[in-house]
Design an enzyme around this catalytic site. Structure first.
Site, PDB file in Angstrom:
ATOM      1  N   THR A   1      96.423 -72.534 -34.844  1.00 21.39           N
ATOM      2  CA  THR A   1      96.445 -73.739 -34.015  1.00 21.39           C
ATOM      3  C   THR A   1      95.123 -74.485 -34.107  1.00 21.39           C
ATOM      4  OG1 THR A   1      97.995 -72.641 -32.522  1.00 21.39           O
ATOM      5  CG2 THR A   1      96.959 -74.641 -31.716  1.00 21.39           C
ATOM      6  N   ASP A   2      94.021 -73.757 -34.187  1.00 24.73           N
ATOM      7  CA  ASP A   2      92.736 -74.400 -34.456  1.00 24.73           C
ATOM      8  C   ASP A   2      92.802 -75.178 -35.765  1.00 24.73           C
ATOM      9  OD1 ASP A   2      91.510 -73.416 -32.191  1.00 24.73           O
ATOM     10  OD2 ASP A   2      90.407 -71.836 -33.214  1.00 24.73           O
TER      11      ASP A   2
END
Length: 371
Positions: free
Chosen positions: A141-142
């Protein structure tokens, strides 16, 4: 030119010069830092000091893009919020990356990849069919948030060509996580059902399409239609499965998934992964070994595509890093410089970009404004 504002705690030993802030990161964080900071220059600067803020404002005048990842409103007390710096440079593209965005009930919550994976659906659909939810092996997700943000910055720069004006980009892990649910989210919105749960390496509606055990590892096989299923049967020496009434169509194979998958694995376990790769070579059916990271980084295709590049780091010496994945017909991007140590380029940037003298820099360093 782009300006990125980072807390010094993001600079972990042994690759940093811990002159400002308290360093609490470990080897994993240092490796993460090395992975994402090649081709950058570092200025060690305290913007808690008015002289530090003045330097940042002078840098802002020279910048096209500013990227920050502080909680909403945190930079206002340092006069580094969008409203302030956009008055200094109206054409600036200012990108804020946070856990939950600049608005909404969670805006003040700190956001971490694993928390967002859990709360916004990804962890629930990741893992073995009958196992517990698990996080993805990297901070995906980063990474996707960074990719969405870079696309947004490019779009804003293109928009600036027409309007002459900059703008504030509000990017969040939460929004990007929901967006990357992709077809799973669309299916749930259309059907109104909860979701299809976890499927491990299997495909929910295509059989056989999953990883199977070999005698020494795992191999992924994709019999995605009747023709490819026939190739799989032939290659494992079981042509009779092609005409077996239980498996003749994909709908029947899905219905009898457990039986067929067990039959296939009974065969794949008889040979090594390498032996199966040799048998399947050129067959036209999708297949792949499931490799560990070291095997991946030494993979002949990875090396042929120049995805691993060695650079010389001023502190650590020669080191190998993952290269940029995009190839161009004319441009030749790559790792031009290794990840910097904290403050490595302070003097260079302050002299060359905003024209400060050595004496001024020395005075600021003695006062703890720069490092």
């Amino acid at each position: 030119m782009s300006l990125e504002i980072d807390d010094t705690r993001a600079w972990g030993p042994p690759y940093a010069k811990p002159t400002l802030g308290k360093h609490t990161t470990g080897p994993g964080e240092s490796a993460y830092y090395l992975a994402v900071n090649r081709n950058k220059k570092s200025v060690g600067l305290s913007f808690a000091h008015p002289a530090g803020v003045d330097i940042l404002h002078r840098l802002v005048r020279e910048c096209d893009v500013l990227v920050e990842n502080y909680l909403p409103g945190s930079l206002a007390k340092y006069a580094m919020d969008y409203e302030t710096v956009s008055n200094i440079n109206p054409s600036l593209i200012y990108a804020s990356i946070t856990g939950y965005g600049q608005t909404g009930p969670y805006r003040d919550r700190a956001g971490y990849d694993v928390m967002v994976e859990a709360e916004l659906g990804l962890m629930h659909i990741t893992g073995e069919r009958n196992g517990p939810p698990v996080k993805v092996g990297v901070a995906v997700t980063d990474l996707t948030t960074g990719l969405y943000t870079s696309n947004a910055i490019i779009a804003a720069l293109l928009g600036r060509i027409k309007s002459g004006k900059g703008q504030h980009i509000d990017a969040s892990l939460s929004d990007c996580q929901v967006a990357t649910l992709a077809n799973i989210a669309s299916s749930a919105l259309i059907s109104g059902e909860k979701d299809s749960g976890r499927w491990g390496t299997s495909h929910p509606s295509i059989v056989p399409y999953k990883a199977f055990k070999t005698s020494d590892g795992d191999i992924l096989l994709g019999g995605g239609n009747d023709r490819l299923y026939g190739i799989l049967c032939t290659k494992v020496g079981k042509q009779e499965w092609i005409i077996d009434e239980r498996f003749k169509t994909n709908a029947q194979r899905v219905k009898n998934r457990d039986v067929l998958e067990q039959l296939i694995e009974n065969e794949t376990r008889k040979k090594t992964t390498h032996e199966w790769l040799e048998i399947l070579e050129g067959c036209g059916m999708p297949y792949a070994a499931i490799n560990d990271i070291q095997t991946t980084l030494k993979h002949e295709h990875v090396l042929a595509r120049k995805m691993v590049q060695e650079v010389d780091h001023p502190t650590c010496g020669p080191m190998k890093l993952v290269n940029t994945p995009i190839k161009y017909s004319v441009s030749t991007p790559g790792i031009r410089t290794p990840p910097p140590t904290l403050g490595q380029h302070t003097d260079e940037i302050l002299k060359d970009t905003i024209g400060m003298s050595e004496e001024d820099i020395d005075n600021l360093r003695s006062e703890g404004v720069v490092a």
